[in-house]
Scaffold this motif. Structure first.
Motif, PDB file in Angstrom:
ATOM      1  N   LEU A   1     -45.353 -68.139   2.662  1.00  0.00           N
ATOM      2  CA  LEU A   1     -44.885 -68.296   1.348  1.00  0.00           C
ATOM      3  C   LEU A   1     -45.863 -68.242   0.449  1.00  0.00           C
ATOM      4  CD1 LEU A   1     -41.730 -70.455   1.506  1.00  0.00           C
ATOM      5  CD2 LEU A   1     -41.727 -67.693   1.492  1.00  0.00           C
ATOM      6  N   ASN A   2     -45.924 -67.322  -0.497  1.00  0.00           N
ATOM      7  CA  ASN A   2     -47.124 -67.512  -1.636  1.00  0.00           C
ATOM      8  C   ASN A   2     -47.024 -68.714  -2.273  1.00  0.00           C
ATOM      9  OD1 ASN A   2     -45.463 -67.054  -3.518  1.00  0.00           O
ATOM     10  ND2 ASN A   2     -45.712 -64.820  -3.503  1.00  0.00           N
ATOM     11  N   THR A   3     -47.778 -69.139  -3.351  1.00  0.00           N
ATOM     12  CA  THR A   3     -47.873 -70.603  -3.944  1.00  0.00           C
ATOM     13  C   THR A   3     -46.607 -70.336  -5.097  1.00  0.00           C
ATOM     14  OG1 THR A   3     -49.424 -69.456  -5.548  1.00  0.00           O
ATOM     15  CG2 THR A   3     -50.283 -71.145  -3.788  1.00  0.00           C
ATOM     16  N   GLU A   4     -46.374 -69.288  -5.583  1.00  0.00           N
ATOM     17  CA  GLU A   4     -45.451 -69.205  -6.509  1.00  0.00           C
ATOM     18  C   GLU A   4     -44.103 -69.333  -5.930  1.00  0.00           C
ATOM     19  OE1 GLU A   4     -43.517 -65.574  -9.228  1.00  0.00           O
ATOM     20  OE2 GLU A   4     -45.519 -65.437  -9.047  1.00  0.00           O
ATOM     21  N   ASP A   5     -43.708 -68.744  -4.773  1.00  0.00           N
ATOM     22  CA  ASP A   5     -42.388 -69.049  -3.975  1.00  0.00           C
ATOM     23  C   ASP A   5     -42.262 -70.697  -3.761  1.00  0.00           C
ATOM     24  OD1 ASP A   5     -41.809 -66.229  -4.286  1.00  0.00           O
ATOM     25  OD2 ASP A   5     -42.524 -65.946  -2.164  1.00  0.00           O
ATOM     26  N   LEU A   6     -43.492 -71.120  -3.203  1.00  0.00           N
ATOM     27  CA  LEU A   6     -43.226 -72.529  -2.967  1.00  0.00           C
ATOM     28  C   LEU A   6     -43.163 -73.399  -3.900  1.00  0.00           C
ATOM     29  CD1 LEU A   6     -46.165 -72.813  -0.267  1.00  0.00           C
ATOM     30  CD2 LEU A   6     -43.994 -73.356   0.022  1.00  0.00           C
ATOM     31  N   SER A   7     -43.610 -73.131  -5.099  1.00  0.00           N
ATOM     32  CA  SER A   7     -43.673 -73.866  -6.309  1.00  0.00           C
ATOM     33  C   SER A   7     -41.929 -73.750  -6.823  1.00  0.00           C
ATOM     34  CB  SER A   7     -44.448 -73.417  -7.614  1.00  0.00           C
ATOM     35  OG  SER A   7     -44.277 -72.152  -8.144  1.00  0.00           O
ATOM     36  N   CYS A   8     -41.472 -72.640  -6.684  1.00  0.00           N
ATOM     37  CA  CYS A   8     -40.237 -72.353  -6.909  1.00  0.00           C
ATOM     38  C   CYS A   8     -39.061 -73.335  -6.236  1.00  0.00           C
ATOM     39  CB  CYS A   8     -39.739 -70.876  -6.905  1.00  0.00           C
ATOM     40  SG  CYS A   8     -40.258 -69.848  -8.345  1.00  0.00           S
ATOM     41  N   VAL A   9     -39.473 -73.146  -4.907  1.00  0.00           N
ATOM     42  CA  VAL A   9     -38.801 -73.955  -3.895  1.00  0.00           C
ATOM     43  C   VAL A   9     -38.915 -75.510  -4.292  1.00  0.00           C
ATOM     44  CG1 VAL A   9     -38.452 -74.580  -1.599  1.00  0.00           C
ATOM     45  CG2 VAL A   9     -38.763 -72.195  -2.199  1.00  0.00           C
ATOM     46  N   LYS A  10     -39.823 -75.851  -4.721  1.00  0.00           N
ATOM     47  CA  LYS A  10     -40.267 -77.399  -4.957  1.00  0.00           C
ATOM     48  C   LYS A  10     -39.517 -77.850  -6.233  1.00  0.00           C
ATOM     49  CE  LYS A  10     -44.707 -78.152  -2.727  1.00  0.00           C
ATOM     50  NZ  LYS A  10     -46.093 -78.506  -2.941  1.00  0.00           N
ATOM     51  N   GLN A  11     -39.611 -76.792  -7.363  1.00  0.00           N
ATOM     52  CA  GLN A  11     -39.053 -77.415  -8.244  1.00  0.00           C
ATOM     53  C   GLN A  11     -37.250 -77.196  -8.191  1.00  0.00           C
ATOM     54  OE1 GLN A  11     -40.045 -74.492 -11.354  1.00  0.00           O
ATOM     55  NE2 GLN A  11     -42.115 -75.094 -11.251  1.00  0.00           N
ATOM     56  N   PHE A  12     -36.755 -76.307  -7.208  1.00  0.00           N
ATOM     57  CA  PHE A  12     -35.378 -76.331  -6.896  1.00  0.00           C
ATOM     58  C   PHE A  12     -34.996 -77.509  -6.312  1.00  0.00           C
ATOM     59  CE2 PHE A  12     -31.569 -74.845  -4.737  1.00  0.00           C
ATOM     60  CZ  PHE A  12     -30.847 -74.674  -5.822  1.00  0.00           C
ATOM     61  N   LYS A  13     -35.716 -77.925  -5.384  1.00  0.00           N
ATOM     62  CA  LYS A  13     -35.633 -79.200  -4.468  1.00  0.00           C
ATOM     63  C   LYS A  13     -35.596 -80.478  -5.451  1.00  0.00           C
ATOM     64  CE  LYS A  13     -37.341 -82.055  -0.899  1.00  0.00           C
ATOM     65  NZ  LYS A  13     -38.134 -82.604   0.037  1.00  0.00           N
ATOM     66  N   LEU A  14     -36.352 -80.307  -6.591  1.00  0.00           N
ATOM     67  CA  LEU A  14     -36.548 -81.401  -7.396  1.00  0.00           C
ATOM     68  C   LEU A  14     -35.188 -81.536  -8.430  1.00  0.00           C
ATOM     69  CD1 LEU A  14     -38.561 -83.564  -8.686  1.00  0.00           C
ATOM     70  CD2 LEU A  14     -39.191 -82.003 -10.330  1.00  0.00           C
ATOM     71  N   LYS A  15     -34.509 -80.277  -8.527  1.00  0.00           N
ATOM     72  CA  LYS A  15     -33.296 -80.213  -9.274  1.00  0.00           C
ATOM     73  C   LYS A  15     -32.100 -80.702  -8.447  1.00  0.00           C
ATOM     74  CE  LYS A  15     -34.300 -76.191 -12.042  1.00  0.00           C
ATOM     75  NZ  LYS A  15     -34.063 -74.560 -12.206  1.00  0.00           N
ATOM     76  N   ALA A  16     -32.139 -80.400  -7.197  1.00  0.00           N
ATOM     77  CA  ALA A  16     -31.074 -80.835  -6.248  1.00  0.00           C
ATOM     78  C   ALA A  16     -31.346 -82.757  -6.202  1.00  0.00           C
ATOM     79  CB  ALA A  16     -31.441 -80.291  -4.836  1.00  0.00           C
ATOM     80  N   LEU A  17     -32.557 -83.018  -6.092  1.00  0.00           N
ATOM     81  CA  LEU A  17     -32.577 -84.488  -5.876  1.00  0.00           C
ATOM     82  C   LEU A  17     -32.288 -85.267  -7.279  1.00  0.00           C
ATOM     83  CD1 LEU A  17     -36.137 -84.756  -3.991  1.00  0.00           C
ATOM     84  CD2 LEU A  17     -33.918 -85.349  -3.336  1.00  0.00           C
ATOM     85  N   ALA A  18     -32.557 -84.664  -8.401  1.00  0.00           N
ATOM     86  CA  ALA A  18     -31.918 -85.057  -9.513  1.00  0.00           C
ATOM     87  C   ALA A  18     -30.464 -85.272  -9.597  1.00  0.00           C
ATOM     88  CB  ALA A  18     -32.633 -84.333 -10.835  1.00  0.00           C
ATOM     89  N   LEU A  19     -29.988 -84.111  -9.080  1.00  0.00           N
ATOM     90  CA  LEU A  19     -28.395 -84.094  -9.116  1.00  0.00           C
ATOM     91  C   LEU A  19     -27.793 -85.020  -8.053  1.00  0.00           C
ATOM     92  CD1 LEU A  19     -26.193 -82.125 -10.278  1.00  0.00           C
ATOM     93  CD2 LEU A  19     -26.465 -80.898  -8.195  1.00  0.00           C
TER      94      LEU A  19
END
Length: 194
Positions: free
Chosen positions: A147-165
């Protein structure tokens, strides 16, 4: 030298060639005149993927966006079984869209407005959906290579949203301590910022 390799080595090469075609070169095996994994024919899957994702971004309403995402998830899952050129990208996109849909379902649940309902048996549905969402985030983050860095950062941000939820669910819907989850959330925030 290729003739000296054992059969399991050749099978492992085929596996690596299928999973990481950009990193593993195509070799002529066992004296054959063709490469072990010929370049697949361009079927337009990459163009379809780009077009459908662009359509989702420009959807006029959330209802239309949701319908497009559901259709796209189904199409990408089926296309991943057909097209050998980019199955990983198609599976990754289908899983990411599925995770987005699951997040939308969780957020649209009416139980969020009533903390006592979240603590009841009905709240277990939300808890299970959040667990499933976090599991999908782990798959997105660790199952796909290259995965390129853009995709990885999108996944990390999405995981952060899930953890916040998850954190909001624990604070609103239960009387459990959220200290460990808060610390994990803050660690994930720091990791995402890097």
């Amino acid at each position: 030298m290729l003739q000296l390799f054992e059969e399991h080595t050749l099978k492992h090469y085929s596996y690596l060639r299928d999973t990481m075609p950009t990193l593993v070169p195509a070799l002529k095996l066992l004296g054959s005149s063709r490469p072990a994994d010929p370049a697949p024919l361009s079927t337009g899957s990459a163009q379809y993927l780009s077009a459908i994702l662009a359509r989702i971004e420009t959807a006029p309403s959330s209802c239309v966006r949701r319908e497009l995402m559901e259709a796209c998830r189904h199409d990408l899952s089926r296309l991943a079984t057909i097209d050998r050129a980019i199955p990983g990208a198609l599976q990754f996109s289908a899983l990411y869209i599925s995770s987005q849909l699951l997040m939308m379902d969780i957020l649209s649940n009416k139980l969020w407005s009533n903390p006592s309902a979240l603590a009841s048996q009905q709240g277990n549905v939300v808890k299970n959906c959040i667990s499933q969402l976090l599991s999908q985030c782990l798959k997105l983050q660790h199952l796909y290579v290259g995965l390129n860095t853009e995709d990885l950062s999108c996944v990390k941000q999405f995981k952060l949203k899930a953890l916040a939820l998850q954190l909001v669910y624990i604070v609103r819907g239960s009387n459990f301590s959220a200290l460990a989850l808060c610390e994990h959330f803050l660690e994930t925030v720091e990791d995402t910022q890097r």
